[in-house]
Write an enzyme that holds these catalytic residues in place. Structure first.
Site, short mmCIF file in Angstrom:
data_model
loop_
_atom_site.label_atom_id
_atom_site.label_comp_id
_atom_site.label_asym_id
_atom_site.label_seq_id
_atom_site.Cartn_x
_atom_site.Cartn_y
_atom_site.Cartn_z
N ARG A 189 0.79 -1.22 0.00
CA ARG A 189 0.00 0.00 0.00
C ARG A 189 0.83 1.28 0.00
NH1 ARG A 189 -3.01 -3.80 1.64
NH2 ARG A 189 -1.05 -4.40 2.59
N THR A 190 1.79 1.36 0.92
CA THR A 190 2.50 2.64 1.07
C THR A 190 3.31 2.93 -0.19
OG1 THR A 190 2.61 2.11 3.40
CG2 THR A 190 3.94 3.98 2.65
N LYS A 207 25.20 -3.96 0.27
CA LYS A 207 26.67 -4.03 0.38
C LYS A 207 27.17 -3.32 1.63
CE LYS A 207 26.93 -3.13 -4.55
NZ LYS A 207 27.49 -2.14 -5.50
N ARG A 261 11.38 3.72 3.88
CA ARG A 261 10.90 2.73 4.86
C ARG A 261 12.07 1.86 5.25
NH1 ARG A 261 5.63 -1.14 4.62
NH2 ARG A 261 4.73 0.89 5.20
N HIS A 296 4.75 5.63 11.73
CA HIS A 296 4.29 5.54 10.33
C HIS A 296 3.35 6.73 10.14
CE1 HIS A 296 3.15 4.05 6.51
NE2 HIS A 296 2.74 2.83 6.81
N1 CP Z 1 -0.50 -0.02 5.81
C1 CP Z 1 0.72 -0.22 5.24
O1 CP Z 1 1.71 0.43 5.56
O2 CP Z 1 0.74 -1.23 4.29
P1 CP Z 1 2.03 -1.72 3.47
O3 CP Z 1 2.98 -2.35 4.49
O4 CP Z 1 1.51 -2.70 2.46
O5 CP Z 1 2.67 -0.50 2.85
#
Ligand code: CP
Length: 305
Positions: free
Chosen positions: A53-54, A83, A104, A132
């Site tokens: 999603r993100t 590396k 991320r 998040h």
């Molecule tokens: N909700 C969310 O962060 O989903 P993903 O891990 O699929 O990005």
């Protein structure tokens, strides 16, 4: 600020300005599908943990605004991070080619460290069990879209509150409003003390529970989370707690008619698929709202909102 690293950086006024732009984005997508606001801009995505999603909603947001994206597929294994290159140097590299970077990482504070080294905007798309923030923004937007207002709501968080970065960000963000927060989890997966303290500092009423029955009748938003298998040291520890709270049609039969069920997704077994057709299940719309909020965030960090 230039970066989006934590929900702590937002005031109510800034949130509502962002949500106004997200609403315009939603209307624009339904009317025309795209809008050339960020034509010529390039967004870099660095995902060192899995994401559907993100990653996809940021990419779709950028594409619908006329910009483009660059990414190293499977960056945890195939970028030079594998590396041993630091996230700071990786973001310095990506910003040589792009106008902003989404990061991320499994490491708490990684996006903030990258931002400290960066010249261009960095957005935290999840840092380990830390935060998040963009998920929390889309979650509050979802509550406003589905229920009209956030003030007055009782929001119940269920599941892995210890490791769930989405609930860490969301509880902090909701403490900007007049809400009541309820935390339902196994004893070993309670909300971290620092989140409880941050919420308490804003004077928001909150309480912890071992049973959903304690709070289901008063709940307006049932926010369900996955037990985060990847954060446990052993499979046995995960297995001991993974099925403690499962939402089924029977659960919803005891909930308010006006309640909504949210989940950041992905889900495993914690919401039974038979719940999906209940009108109170909003988790699939929630992920669509995420694209509009991320369009608004990209417009903001790239100086167009
Ligand atoms: N909700 C969310 O962060 O989903 P993903 O891990 O699929 O990005």
């Amino acid at each position: 600020g230039r970066h989006i690293l934590s929900v702590a950086q937002f005031t109510r006024a800034e949130l509502h300005a962002l949500f106004d732009v997200a609403t315009e984005m939603k209307q624009m997508v339904s009317r025309a599908g795209h809008y050339e606001l960020l034509r010529g801009k390039v967004l870099a995505l660095l995902f060192l943990e899995p994401s559907t999603r993100t990653a996809c909603s940021f990419q779709a947001a950028m594409l619908r605004l006329g910009g483009t994206c660059l990414t190293v597929a499977d960056a945890g294994k195939r970028s030079s991070v594998a590396k041993g290159e630091s996230v700071e140097d990786t973001v310095r590299t990506l910003e040589s080619y792009a106008d902003a970077a989404i990061v991320r990482s499994p490491v708490v504070g990684a996006a903030a460290a990258a931002a400290a080294a960066a010249r261009k905007p960095v957005i935290n798309a999840g840092d380990g069990i830390g935060e998040h923030p963009t998920q929390a923004l889309l979650d509050v937007f979802t509550m406003r879209e589905e229920l009209g207002t956030v003030n007055g709501l009782t929001v119940t968080f269920v599941g892995d509150l210890r490791h769930g970065r989405t609930v860490h960000s969301l509880a902090r963000l909701l403490s900007l409003y007049a809400v009541r927060l309820r935390y339902v989890s196994p004893a070993s997966l309670r909300m971290p003390g620092e989140v409880l303290e941050a919420v308490a500092a804003r004077g928001v009423e909150q309480s912890e529970h071992g049973s959903l029955d304690d709070v289901l009748r008063e709940t307006d938003v049932l926010y369900v989370t996955r037990v985060q298998r990847e954060r446990f040291d052993t499979v046995a520890e995960y297995d001991a707690v993974c099925n403690e709270f499962i939402i089924t049609p029977k659960t919803l039969a005891r909930a308010k008619e006006t309640a909504i069920v949210m989940h950041p997704l992905p889900r495993l077994g914690e919401i039974h698929p038979d719940v999906d057709t209940d009108p109170r299940a909003v988790y699939f719309r929630q992920m669509e709202y995420g694209m509009y909020v991320r369009m608004a965030l990209l417009a903001k960090v790239l100086g167009k909102a």
